[in-house]
Design an enzyme around this catalytic site. Structure first.
Site, PDB file in Angstrom:
ATOM      1  N   GLU A  35       0.847  -1.308   0.079  1.00 44.31           N
ATOM      2  CA  GLU A  35       0.087   0.004  -0.025  1.00 44.31           C
ATOM      3  C   GLU A  35       0.994   1.422   0.039  1.00 44.31           C
ATOM      4  O   GLU A  35       1.726   1.301   0.782  1.00 44.31           O
ATOM      5  CB  GLU A  35      -1.000  -0.155   1.314  1.00 44.31           C
ATOM      6  N   GLY A 183     -22.444  16.971 -10.393  1.00 42.89           N
ATOM      7  CA  GLY A 183     -22.804  15.557  -9.963  1.00 42.89           C
ATOM      8  C   GLY A 183     -23.859  15.397  -8.938  1.00 42.89           C
ATOM      9  O   GLY A 183     -23.546  15.759  -7.740  1.00 42.89           O
ATOM     10  N   ILE A 187     -22.490  10.921  -3.529  1.00 44.22           N
ATOM     11  CA  ILE A 187     -21.065  11.582  -3.311  1.00 44.22           C
ATOM     12  C   ILE A 187     -21.354  13.038  -3.040  1.00 44.22           C
ATOM     13  O   ILE A 187     -21.212  13.733  -1.914  1.00 44.22           O
ATOM     14  CB  ILE A 187     -19.813  11.185  -3.632  1.00 44.22           C
ATOM     15  N   VAL A 268     -18.348  13.028 -10.344  1.00 41.40           N
ATOM     16  CA  VAL A 268     -19.130  12.596 -11.564  1.00 41.40           C
ATOM     17  C   VAL A 268     -18.877  10.962 -11.570  1.00 41.40           C
ATOM     18  O   VAL A 268     -19.262  10.500 -12.843  1.00 41.40           O
ATOM     19  CB  VAL A 268     -18.897  13.309 -12.580  1.00 41.40           C
ATOM     20  N   HIS A 441     -40.482  -1.207  20.718  1.00 48.04           N
ATOM     21  CA  HIS A 441     -41.404  -0.063  20.807  1.00 48.04           C
ATOM     22  C   HIS A 441     -40.935   0.882  21.976  1.00 48.04           C
ATOM     23  O   HIS A 441     -40.524   0.424  23.073  1.00 48.04           O
ATOM     24  CB  HIS A 441     -42.838  -0.282  21.010  1.00 48.04           C
TER      25      HIS A 441
END
Length: 462
Positions: A35, A183, A187, A268, A441
């Site tokens: 990574e 967009g 997100i 987008v 409830h």
């Protein structure tokens, strides 16, 4: 050049990659994970977790700011609230560090070796990694590609300066006076709504006729109503074309617009990271722009697996995690395959949306016996005490058998329904199963039981 070797090599420590590596390590397999950034991938570092932290902070501030107007029905009074966004971001970063540190600890506990650096695939058994100490070559028996995805850039709105991707938007230290969001997917709406609550004047620009176009208008309508109440402008069938001097030029079906924007957030979509890590050189079978896999997460090359965003939609962390488990099990010699009936999808908009299984139109297209049962939150006592009665729960089912085909909800706090909804589909539940299950409830969860009763023609509180 230093050389390493291992049984399992995982490229990417996002949700799919780290889960795969941990499971492989727990199975006793010699595993290395590579990574280039902090473990946890986009989700933990610059996506799911940071955005939810910002959303929570924005909601808290908005509640106090509303009370300052003197219009709180709860009788709460305050004055002149302010937000120190830099301090908010520091708090958010602390959560991220805690989670990424936890992932690192879990990898170590499982005996997984972590290599920090940028990987490039040479062949199906060999990867080169550019580390801080130089070039490292790793050979493996099994390769797992979990390289994730990155935001898509609009050619006319390249990232940089005042044009932001979601990553930069989640690291701002001051609230922009004006924010244009290009967009209208989840997100853009999540982040845009948060900044609107923090005091920005937000404008949403969606190229299609509806926000959240992957869902039906019944689900998106309460979100659009809430955006209007928050003062957010929404323009549909709108294409952003040029940004200069704090102004965004927009073309719409009704003519051209000029949108003031101190910052522009472009959301987008996302693209898979394939060529960037050299995976394209393997000549794998593709499905559009994604790596094609079978139900065991195997690619067309022997002992090469792919999981997560590189394998296509839905690009969700929990899908990647489930795939990571399958890939690790396969490599360990266990029987494993993708047999999931449902993948929950959650939009942390305001109100929230959770979707599992078939939407009504999808169900009717595949099954003439499909029907829909709905129960409104305005009839739920708990929703009333929370002052949020906008929304509903909807169960899509077979008329004759009552088999649940899909469950959706829109409302404040309904994201927590995702587990129950997914379990219902995985267990092949019927309306009777849900209706006969006692729901506590007073809770929002009672709406699920009430929707099931309605579907059986035995509505109780509606």
């Amino acid at each position: 050049m230093t050389d390493l070797s291992c049984k399992v090599l995982v490229l990417g420590a996002g949700p799919g990659g780290y889960v795969c590596a941990i499971r492989a390590g727990q199975a006793g397999l010699d595993t290395i994970i590579v990574e280039k950034a902090a473990p946890g991938g986009t989700c933990l570092n610059v996506g799911c977790i940071p955005s939810k932290a910002l959303i929570h902070a924005a909601e808290q501030f908005h509640t106090v700011a509303h009370a300052a107007t003197g219009h709180s029905a709860l009788g709460i009074l305050t004055s002149s609230p302010k937000i120190d966004l830099a301090k908010t971001m520091s708090w958010k970063d602390g959560i991220v560090r805690q989670l990424t540190g936890g992932v690192s600890g879990l990898l170590r506990k499982a005996g997984v070796r972590k290599v920090d650096g940028e990987a490039r695939i040479l062949d199906g058994k060999t990867v080169e990694v550019q580390t801080a100490d130089g070039l490292l070559r790793i050979s493996c028996e099994h390769l797992v590609i979990a390289s994730g995805s990155v935001p898509i850039e609009v050619p006319s709105l390249p990232f940089g300066g005042d044009i932001l991707s979601s990553t930069e938007a989640l690291s701002l230290e001051t609230v922009p006076e004006t924010l244009a969001v290009v967009g209208g997917g989840y997100i853009g709406l999540e982040i845009g709504t948060a900044y609107a609550k923090l005091g920005a004047q937000v404008t949403i620009l969606e190229a299609r006729p509806q926000i959240l176009p992957q869902y039906d208008s019944e689900l998106s309508r309460p979100v659009q109503a809430r955006l209007k109440a928050l003062g957010v402008e929404v323009h549909l069938n709108a294409q952003a074309s040029l940004y200069a001097n704090g102004v965004l030029q927009v073309k719409t079906s009704d003519g051209d617009l000029v949108v003031p924007a101190q910052k522009v957030l472009v959301t987008v979509g996302r693209r898979p990271v394939i060529a960037d890590c050299g995976a394209d050189s393997l000549g794998l079978d593709m499905q559009g722009r994604y790596i094609k896999i079978n139900g065991k997460c195997q690619t067309s090359m022997r002992e090469v697996y792919a999981i997560g965003d590189v394998t296509g939609e839905p690009m969700l962390a929990h899908r990647a995690m489930a795939q990571g488990e399958i890939a690790a099990a396969m490599i360990a010699g266990e029987a494993a395959s993708w047999e999931k009936r449902a993948i929950p999808a959650v939009c942390f908009t305001d109100p929230e949306i959770v979707v599992v299984g078939h939407l009504p139109d999808e169900a009717r297209a595949a099954n003439a016996d499909a029907a829909v049962a709905t129960y409104p939150l305005r009839a739920n006592g708990r929703a009333m005490t929370l002052e949020r009665t906008d929304g509903f729960v909807r169960i899509v089912h077979e008329k004759k058998s009552g088999l649940v085909l899909g469950i959706q909800a829109v409302g404040a706090g309904v994201s927590e329904f995702a587990g129950e909804f997914a379990l219902a589909l995985e267990m092949c539940a019927t309306l009777t199963d849900i209706a006969a299950t006692i729901h506590a409830h007073p809770t929002l969860g009672e709406t699920v039981q009430e929707a099931a009763w309605a579907g059986l023609g035995k509505a109780l509180h509606a």
